[in-house]
Write a protein that holds these residues in place. Structure first.
Motif, short mmCIF file in Angstrom:
data_model
loop_
_atom_site.label_atom_id
_atom_site.label_comp_id
_atom_site.label_asym_id
_atom_site.label_seq_id
_atom_site.Cartn_x
_atom_site.Cartn_y
_atom_site.Cartn_z
N ARG A 263 0.91 -1.16 -0.03
CA ARG A 263 0.02 -0.20 -0.02
C ARG A 263 0.95 1.31 -0.08
O ARG A 263 0.86 2.20 -0.73
CB ARG A 263 -0.86 0.18 1.23
CG ARG A 263 -2.12 -1.06 1.04
CD ARG A 263 -3.23 -0.71 2.01
NE ARG A 263 -4.37 -1.61 1.83
CZ ARG A 263 -4.58 -2.64 2.65
NH1 ARG A 263 -3.91 -3.00 3.73
NH2 ARG A 263 -5.73 -3.36 2.44
N LEU A 266 2.14 2.18 -3.34
CA LEU A 266 1.27 2.64 -4.39
C LEU A 266 1.01 4.14 -3.78
O LEU A 266 1.00 5.14 -4.78
CB LEU A 266 0.14 2.02 -4.31
CG LEU A 266 0.02 0.50 -5.04
CD1 LEU A 266 -1.09 0.09 -5.03
CD2 LEU A 266 0.59 0.85 -6.46
N GLU A 267 0.97 4.30 -2.65
CA GLU A 267 0.64 5.52 -2.02
C GLU A 267 1.64 6.68 -1.88
O GLU A 267 1.45 7.86 -1.84
CB GLU A 267 -0.24 5.44 -0.87
CG GLU A 267 -1.33 4.72 -0.69
CD GLU A 267 -1.75 4.08 0.50
OE1 GLU A 267 -1.35 4.55 1.55
OE2 GLU A 267 -2.74 3.49 0.66
N SER A 298 -7.15 -7.26 -3.09
CA SER A 298 -7.55 -6.62 -4.42
C SER A 298 -9.12 -6.49 -4.69
O SER A 298 -9.93 -7.38 -3.84
CB SER A 298 -6.98 -7.84 -5.47
OG SER A 298 -7.95 -9.01 -5.08
N LEU A 467 -1.72 -5.05 -7.33
CA LEU A 467 -0.76 -4.03 -8.05
C LEU A 467 -1.29 -4.21 -9.24
O LEU A 467 -1.27 -3.01 -10.08
CB LEU A 467 0.60 -4.72 -7.94
CG LEU A 467 1.10 -4.72 -6.34
CD1 LEU A 467 2.36 -5.56 -6.37
CD2 LEU A 467 1.28 -3.16 -5.99
N GLU A 469 -4.26 -4.30 -10.65
CA GLU A 469 -5.29 -3.47 -10.71
C GLU A 469 -5.05 -1.94 -11.09
O GLU A 469 -5.84 -1.17 -11.26
CB GLU A 469 -6.31 -3.80 -9.64
CG GLU A 469 -7.13 -5.12 -9.70
CD GLU A 469 -7.84 -5.32 -8.35
OE1 GLU A 469 -7.62 -4.66 -7.22
OE2 GLU A 469 -8.75 -6.24 -8.31
N GLN A 470 -3.92 -1.34 -10.61
CA GLN A 470 -3.50 -0.13 -10.83
C GLN A 470 -3.36 0.26 -12.52
O GLN A 470 -2.95 1.34 -12.83
CB GLN A 470 -2.22 0.08 -10.05
CG GLN A 470 -2.09 -0.33 -8.83
CD GLN A 470 -3.27 0.20 -7.84
OE1 GLN A 470 -3.72 1.43 -8.21
NE2 GLN A 470 -4.02 -0.69 -7.09
N SER A 473 0.46 1.90 -14.85
CA SER A 473 1.41 2.62 -14.07
C SER A 473 2.30 1.77 -13.10
O SER A 473 3.38 2.23 -12.56
CB SER A 473 0.83 3.52 -13.13
OG SER A 473 -0.01 2.92 -12.26
N LYS A 497 7.14 1.14 -10.38
CA LYS A 497 6.36 2.11 -10.93
C LYS A 497 6.99 2.39 -12.57
O LYS A 497 8.27 2.58 -12.49
CB LYS A 497 6.30 3.48 -10.22
CG LYS A 497 5.46 3.14 -9.01
CD LYS A 497 5.27 4.42 -8.30
CE LYS A 497 4.36 4.08 -6.89
NZ LYS A 497 4.88 4.76 -5.78
#
Ligand SMILES: C[S@@+](CC[C@H](N)C(=O)[O-])C[C@H]1O[C@@H](n2cnc3c(N)ncnc32)[C@H](O)[C@@H]1O
Length: 498
Positions: A263, A266-267, A298, A467, A469-470, A473, A497
């Motif tokens: 998390r 991603l953040e 997910s 991951l 599902e992002q 990117s 990334k």
């Protein structure tokens, strides 16, 4: 799973794999939702196809322990063979990936005896491989600053720092680990300084990993840490940008900690990559009401409404590779301990029924018990209560022997549960009642353990899907990076990334 050799390229393929697992597991909930302690009290074998148990109760233990690895015998019922082979095909492959091929820029530093001091063979292998993988990914995303989350005694951090010249921040909840890491790093530093002096290479000054003691409980907490002075001062800025590009890593970061890292990856815009190897799935939080729980994470798995529960998450920790290499004596002993625990549950239900509402755990016990028993036998000492009770034997020494072990096991269990032992407990009678079912525990437990690798696959695929599902990117892959015979919990989730 078809084209998905290590991990599927797209979220759709990953979700298909997940759905296939859920579909397959559904009819076998009696296996994954159960607990072997209830084997006798809940007559767990009755849920299993009679033909399977009848067949397997005649198989030697050497065969049973191969079942979680997908082993079948020609003469077994076809439904049983299908069950085992289907599980095998749904599980993530654990054979070590060809890392040099998959990560062409990877360079492996062979570790010297100073930096590996205190590591056993397993740890040394893990650290050697993981450090090379982390440094390769760091080079890809152009960062020199690594955050080692759940760093323990700093083994990985120190190798990254001294062998790969990366700047490392080692975070761990235990201040004791922080102190050990600092002391160890100072000793190792002296060795490297002497080496540099001898070679008269000079070069950059050596920096040791910065240790931070913190129990990381959420991604917000980790993000705050990543933006703190501790990290900024330790950052090797590579460009003119004022933010510090980071790579997050964790070797066997337990339960939710691995998920927290994903998390935070991603953040947080500073985190460019993550290399995570999880463990202790039993510690994952799994509350539907909490959007930040450890499983599922997910959208895809959440939408299936799947709830694993504690027993299944425990089961996900079972490793087929560890079962496979167990020696015959150890396997028999293991099954015997499960039999004792199941008979002890009978004892609790008779004499202390109120304790069962709290699902008592008595921890691991047994090794010391057996050793003590063997010693007393060798010294010709009287063994136990079971042998003294007139109605307690079935006429064989083996029965007396096992029965006395059961009595000692139970006494120790009662002690651990702080239960006073009433005088009227008839251990021999309980064991006599349990004994006819004991030979089914090995077959039952081996079949149940075969679900472990698939349940672990499900938990790992949920992370991969999260991951994926992002979208574009993030680039994510799951790789078995360690030799599973040395380190069975060997799957790394690597994400960058793009
Ligand atoms: C299984 S050990 C692995 C240690 C180390 N990475 C290694 O492989 O040698 C897990 C470590 O994570 C630490 N830990 C567990 N939960 C944590 C948390 N929430 N925040 C920080 N550290 C944690 C523990 O103190 C322990 O040192």
């Amino acid at each position: 799973m078809g084209d998905c050799k290590y991990s599927c390229a797209t979220a759709t393929e990953t979700l298909d794999w997940i759905r296939a697992i859920i579909q397959f597991l559904k009819p076998y909930s009696f296996f994954w939702e159960s607990h072997v302690v209830n084997f006798i009290t809940h007559r767990l074998w009755e849920a299993v196809d009679e033909e399977w148990i009848d067949c397997l109760r005649n198989e030697p233990v050497e065969c049973l322990i191969q079942i979680p690895s997908g082993f079948v015998q020609q003469h077994w019922p076809s439904s049983l063979k299908k069950f085992i082979t289907s599980l095998s095909s749904l599980a993530f492959p654990r054979e070590q990936a060809d890392l040099k091929k998959l990560l062409p820029n990877m360079q492996v530093a062979l570790l010297n005896n100073v930096i590996t001091q205190g590591m056993n063979q397993k740890k040394r292998h893990e650290i050697e491989v993981l450090a090379a993988v982390v440094s390769s990914v760091a080079r890809d995303v152009e960062t020199n600053t690594i955050i080692d989350v759940g760093a323990g005694q700093g083994y990985l951090s120190q190798v990254l720092s001294f062998e790969y010249q990366l700047s490392v921040i080692a975070i761990d909840a235990s201040s004791h680990h922080g102190r050990v890491t600092d002391e160890r790093a100072e000793r190792i530093k002296k060795h490297y300084e002497a080496k540099i002096r001898k070679s008269s290479l000079g070069g950059k000054g050596l920096t040791i990993p910065k240790t931070v003691t913190c129990r990381v409980l959420s991604s917000d907490m980790l993000k705050t840490l990543l933006n703190s002075k501790d990290v900024d001062e330790h950052c090797h800025h590579q460009s003119t940008s004022d933010t510090c590009p980071l790579l997050l890593t964790g070797l066997h970061a337990c339960g939710d900690l691995s998920v927290t890292m994903l998390r935070a990856f991603l953040e947080s815009k500073e985190v460019k990559a993550v290399v995570s190897i999880g463990c202790c799935y039993n510690l994952l939080s799994e509350e539907e009401a909490n959007p930040l729980c450890g499983f599922p994470i997910s959208r895809g798995v959440k939408s299936t409404g799947l709830h694993l529960g504690r027993n299944s998450r425990d089961l996900a920790c079972q490793s087929a590779d560890r079962w496979k290499v167990m020696e015959k004596g150890a396997s028999l002993h293991n099954f015997e301990l499960h039999a004792f625990r199941a008979a002890f549950q009978m004892l609790l239900s008779r004499y202390f029924p109120e304790t069962l509402t709290a699902s008592p755990t008595i921890g691991r016990q047994g090794k010391a018990l057996r050793r003590k028993h063997q010693n007393s036998k060798m010294n010709g000492l009287p063994t136990d209560e079971c042998s003294r009770k007139p109605d307690s034997t079935s006429g064989t020494d083996e029965h007396v022997d096992t029965c006395s072990l059961f009595e000692k096991f139970s006494e120790s269990g009662l002690h651990r549960l702080n239960l006073n032992q009433p005088h009227n407990i008839d251990f021999a009678a309980i064991w006599k009642e349990a004994e006819p079912f004991v030979e089914m525990i090995g077959p039952y437990w081996s079949l149940r353990a075969a679900l472990g690798p698939v349940l672990e696959t499900l938990i790992l695929l949920d992370r991969l899907l999260f991951l994926q599902e992002q979208g574009d990117s993030v680039e994510a892959v799951m790789l078995p990076i360690f030799n599973p015979n040395i380190s069975p919990r060997n799957v790394a989730l690597i994400a960058k990334k793009t």
